[in-house]
Design an enzyme around this catalytic site. Sequence first.
Site, PDB file in Angstrom:
ATOM      1  N   GLU A 110      -4.782   1.863   3.228  1.00 42.52           N
ATOM      2  CA  GLU A 110      -4.856   0.687   3.773  1.00 42.52           C
ATOM      3  C   GLU A 110      -4.880   0.713   5.507  1.00 42.52           C
ATOM      4  O   GLU A 110      -5.490   0.216   6.253  1.00 42.52           O
ATOM      5  CB  GLU A 110      -3.545  -0.101   3.530  1.00 42.52           C
ATOM      6  N   GLU A 111      -4.281   2.100   5.898  1.00 44.83           N
ATOM      7  CA  GLU A 111      -3.961   2.376   7.264  1.00 44.83           C
ATOM      8  C   GLU A 111      -5.375   2.788   7.845  1.00 44.83           C
ATOM      9  O   GLU A 111      -5.462   2.910   8.990  1.00 44.83           O
ATOM     10  CB  GLU A 111      -2.931   3.377   7.363  1.00 44.83           C
TER      11      GLU A 111
ATOM     12  N   ASP B 207      -0.050   4.503   1.054  1.00 47.73           N
ATOM     13  CA  ASP B 207      -0.198   5.416   2.165  1.00 47.73           C
ATOM     14  C   ASP B 207       0.631   5.077   3.347  1.00 47.73           C
ATOM     15  O   ASP B 207       0.902   3.891   3.532  1.00 47.73           O
ATOM     16  CB  ASP B 207      -1.590   5.266   2.440  1.00 47.73           C
TER      17      ASP B 207
ATOM     18  N   HIS C 169       3.742   2.834  13.128  1.00 41.39           N
ATOM     19  CA  HIS C 169       2.490   3.813  13.609  1.00 41.39           C
ATOM     20  C   HIS C 169       3.008   4.697  14.927  1.00 41.39           C
ATOM     21  O   HIS C 169       2.149   5.144  15.550  1.00 41.39           O
ATOM     22  CB  HIS C 169       1.319   2.908  14.003  1.00 41.39           C
TER      23      HIS C 169
ATOM     24  N   HIS D  79       0.816  -1.310  -0.064  1.00 39.00           N
ATOM     25  CA  HIS D  79      -0.030  -0.178   0.019  1.00 39.00           C
ATOM     26  C   HIS D  79       0.807   1.167  -0.090  1.00 39.00           C
ATOM     27  O   HIS D  79       1.960   1.301   0.437  1.00 39.00           O
ATOM     28  CB  HIS D  79      -0.942  -0.221   1.267  1.00 39.00           C
TER      29      HIS D  79
ATOM     30  N   ASP E  86       4.089  -6.750   3.370  1.00 36.88           N
ATOM     31  CA  ASP E  86       3.526  -5.555   4.282  1.00 36.88           C
ATOM     32  C   ASP E  86       3.595  -6.295   5.681  1.00 36.88           C
ATOM     33  O   ASP E  86       2.802  -6.239   6.628  1.00 36.88           O
ATOM     34  CB  ASP E  86       2.022  -5.375   4.150  1.00 36.88           C
TER      35      ASP E  86
ATOM     36  N   ASP F  76       6.283   1.294   6.576  1.00 38.08           N
ATOM     37  CA  ASP F  76       4.912   0.570   6.480  1.00 38.08           C
ATOM     38  C   ASP F  76       4.093   1.494   5.795  1.00 38.08           C
ATOM     39  O   ASP F  76       3.614   2.646   6.303  1.00 38.08           O
ATOM     40  CB  ASP F  76       4.310   0.302   8.130  1.00 38.08           C
TER      41      ASP F  76
END
Length: 476
Positions: A144-145, A77, A450, A75, A168, A114
């Site tokens: 995706e997030e 994003d 994150h 992904h 991922d 990520d």
Amino acid sequence: MDYKDLPAQEVFHWFREINQIPRGSGDEKRISDFLYNWAKERNLDVWQDKALNIVIHKGATKGYENAPKVILQGHMDMVCEKTLDSDHDFSKDPIEMIVDGDYLRANNTTLGADDGIAVAMALAVLDADDIEHPALEAVFTTAEETSMVGALNLTNEHLSGDYLFNIDSEEEGIFLSSSSGGVNSESKFKVEYKDNDKKALEITLKGFTGGHSGMEIIKQRANAIKVLARLLNECNCDKLKLVSIEGGTKHNAIANVSKATIVHTDYAKVKEAMNELFGHIKKDYHVEDPNMTLEFKEVKADKRMTKKDTDRIINFLMLAPHGVIYMSKDIEGLVMTSCNAAILRTEGNSVNYLCSIRSSSDAALVEVREQVRIMTEVLGGKVELSESYPSWEFDEDPVLRDLVSKVYKEETGKDAEVSAIHAGLECGLLKQILPDTKMISFGPNIYDVHTAREHLDIKSTERMWKFLKALLKAVK
């Protein structure tokens, strides 16, 4: 070591390029257009859909014309987190990357490995003329997030791969073959306000470790929303009324900050009681959350909630489930079901609380979802469900697992571990449009995703880049 001296320079070159482009979830137009134009410049077939997903095709190299077709997937994003003292603007500033010994990190922000490292690896394969491979379909998804809406909007119109490599995962050598499903549940409480003629006290919690609400929920880190609820409950009496309350930033991150403003007649007593309880809480979490802090500040407030609504909110937050609910009985050490207290906001005349529920069991997911709904309705609120995604079920056919295990052993000398993950992967959605495609997920070591402490293992990235090239060569 200078960035340009890093190994696997083919990968790190493109990682740096995409990190010049802001690409937070919901802001993917620029990175999507970059990928589209990148493919066009190389005369590769490329499609961009309404959700801004990108699909790029590249033909097989000589001798691989009849080999199984491979999908490279990641992904585009990223989660946008930063430290409290950072002035980084994710809407316009590039990610400032720093080589720190054996790791690559960012300057007080998330790094975007990520899942930018997947995009970079795929671009490096597509850009090369010296890598043997079958026909390739590179798929880069959006959002995706947050909601996986990109994968949700994909169709099989331009996808027909026999194997799909989802790049991922965040632990080298662990190859994922199934993942959890999930849903976000938002509880909304209408509240009534009264005029306030007293000063107010602002209570702030910060410095919590936080982290990914799926990957790191098992570590039992403190959740700033739940700790705030405990502090408020400790002082809750007829004299305490809420003015506002908030906490957390992302549905898929353990809340690392929270704040409440209250009205009371004896702030000295409030501070004393909260400091005493907070001391005990800090002791309980001293391993995972050594840097959490509690701060007070006197402020003005022209209104406050009724006592009835104050009690409803505090009671709900105390009762709301958080953390590991069930462990897997099939895979040792794997969380089966969890609930994360994610985001809390006071918005107008409403207090809204969002939790993220994950499970590899549909029945257990429904159970926790219903617990939250019933508790919300008993306390006079309403629940809205959103951003649900399916689990990725284990494939009994071992052909792809055996292949990656063999290649990983040959390349690294180490045994691969085939496992499952307590987090949502896009494979669950992709499997719905590609039911016959065999899928596996892998990636280099990435730590503290994150969070503003996110960092990427440079040597692990080099190893996984060599592994990917060897794996493509082995697909025949």
